[in-house]
Design an enzyme around this catalytic site. Structure first.
Site, PDB file in Angstrom:
ATOM      1  N   TYR A  17      19.067 -69.541  15.983  1.00  0.00           N
ATOM      2  CA  TYR A  17      20.398 -69.630  16.589  1.00  0.00           C
ATOM      3  C   TYR A  17      20.784 -68.382  17.368  1.00  0.00           C
ATOM      4  O   TYR A  17      21.876 -68.292  17.898  1.00  0.00           O
ATOM      5  CB  TYR A  17      21.448 -69.879  15.492  1.00  0.00           C
ATOM      6  CG  TYR A  17      21.349 -68.883  14.367  1.00  0.00           C
ATOM      7  CD1 TYR A  17      21.968 -67.638  14.460  1.00  0.00           C
ATOM      8  CD2 TYR A  17      20.591 -69.156  13.230  1.00  0.00           C
ATOM      9  CE1 TYR A  17      21.847 -66.705  13.451  1.00  0.00           C
ATOM     10  CE2 TYR A  17      20.471 -68.222  12.221  1.00  0.00           C
ATOM     11  CZ  TYR A  17      21.091 -67.000  12.332  1.00  0.00           C
ATOM     12  OH  TYR A  17      20.966 -66.076  11.337  1.00  0.00           O
ATOM     13  N   GLY A  18      19.880 -67.397  17.434  1.00  0.00           N
ATOM     14  CA  GLY A  18      20.246 -66.135  18.066  1.00  0.00           C
ATOM     15  C   GLY A  18      19.141 -65.562  18.926  1.00  0.00           C
ATOM     16  O   GLY A  18      18.685 -66.187  19.876  1.00  0.00           O
ATOM     17  N   THR A  19      18.671 -64.378  18.555  1.00  0.00           N
ATOM     18  CA  THR A  19      17.734 -63.641  19.392  1.00  0.00           C
ATOM     19  C   THR A  19      16.345 -64.264  19.477  1.00  0.00           C
ATOM     20  O   THR A  19      15.534 -63.832  20.286  1.00  0.00           O
ATOM     21  CB  THR A  19      17.599 -62.187  18.904  1.00  0.00           C
ATOM     22  OG1 THR A  19      17.011 -62.190  17.600  1.00  0.00           O
ATOM     23  CG2 THR A  19      18.947 -61.485  18.885  1.00  0.00           C
ATOM     24  N   LEU A  20      16.070 -65.292  18.689  1.00  0.00           N
ATOM     25  CA  LEU A  20      14.766 -65.961  18.739  1.00  0.00           C
ATOM     26  C   LEU A  20      14.736 -67.150  19.699  1.00  0.00           C
ATOM     27  O   LEU A  20      13.671 -67.722  19.947  1.00  0.00           O
ATOM     28  CB  LEU A  20      14.354 -66.426  17.332  1.00  0.00           C
ATOM     29  CG  LEU A  20      13.943 -65.300  16.385  1.00  0.00           C
ATOM     30  CD1 LEU A  20      13.956 -65.776  14.940  1.00  0.00           C
ATOM     31  CD2 LEU A  20      12.572 -64.759  16.764  1.00  0.00           C
ATOM     32  N   GLU A  90      13.276 -60.580  10.060  1.00  0.00           N
ATOM     33  CA  GLU A  90      14.616 -60.825   9.531  1.00  0.00           C
ATOM     34  C   GLU A  90      14.933 -60.016   8.278  1.00  0.00           C
ATOM     35  O   GLU A  90      16.037 -60.096   7.749  1.00  0.00           O
ATOM     36  CB  GLU A  90      14.804 -62.322   9.253  1.00  0.00           C
ATOM     37  CG  GLU A  90      14.583 -63.211  10.463  1.00  0.00           C
ATOM     38  CD  GLU A  90      15.582 -63.013  11.604  1.00  0.00           C
ATOM     39  OE1 GLU A  90      16.453 -62.136  11.509  1.00  0.00           O
ATOM     40  OE2 GLU A  90      15.487 -63.748  12.594  1.00  0.00           O
TER      41      GLU A  90
END
Length: 178
Positions: A17-20, A90
């Site tokens: 949901y973010g930087t990936l 993570e």
């Protein structure tokens, strides 16, 4: 043929949901492991997504019945080695994130998919939500604008637990005045 089906069964569906996400700073980690893109997706139930230190996104279980939004992201099929690399990124071993089961809906599909996602560790999740501003700070999507302020691990405070130290420091400060 059996080797192919054995490796397919070992794959884990991962909701990012973010930087990936594609085009975002950490997506090359997924690309390096040839993780197949399964589609754009969103959480099937509301969740809380907030931005913490270093413009890092944190997914949280909804702290109150009225909080949370459907969070947009992407779904990937990740091999065991890719999941191990994501766990390292993570900071699951440091207590930054924890990988949890989540139900998502792939865009254009009506079928729900069970996946795993990285949630802020339960030891500080509610405090982070409150420090960020609670419901007022929740977002439905981590955008390129957020990513433009993202500080990669190489640019953070030195030390193995740099992000966790930043989270602790962030939680220890007073929220900005409105």
């Amino acid at each position: 043929m059996e080797a192919a089906s054995a490796s397919a069964s070992a794959a884990t569906m991962v909701f990012v949901y973010g930087t990936l996400k594609r085009g975002f700073p950490n997506h090359p980690r997924l690309a390096a492991f040839n993780c197949p893109f399964a589609g754009a997706a969103s959480t099937a139930a509301p969740a809380s997504l907030v931005i913490g230190p270093y413009s890092v996104p944190f997914l949280l279980p909804t702290p109150t019945p009225s909080s949370g939004r459907l969070v947009s992201g992407e779904l990937y099929s990740a091999s065991p080695s890719a999941v191990a690399d994501l766990d390292l990124l993570e900071g699951t071993h440091l207590g930054v994130y924890e990988r949890r089961r989540i139900t998502v809906v792939v865009d254009g599909a009506t079928k729900e998919v069970e996946a795993e996602a990285y949630f802020a560790n339960a030891s500080y999740a509610e405090a982070l939500w409150l420090r960020c501003g609670g419901e007022a700070a929740e977002i439905a999507e981590y955008t390129m604008e957020h990513a433009g302020r993202y500080v990669p691990p190489s640019g953070r405070s030195p030390g193995v637990s740099g992000l966790m130290d930043a989270v602790r420091g962030f939680l220890a400060t007073a929220p900005p005045a409105n």
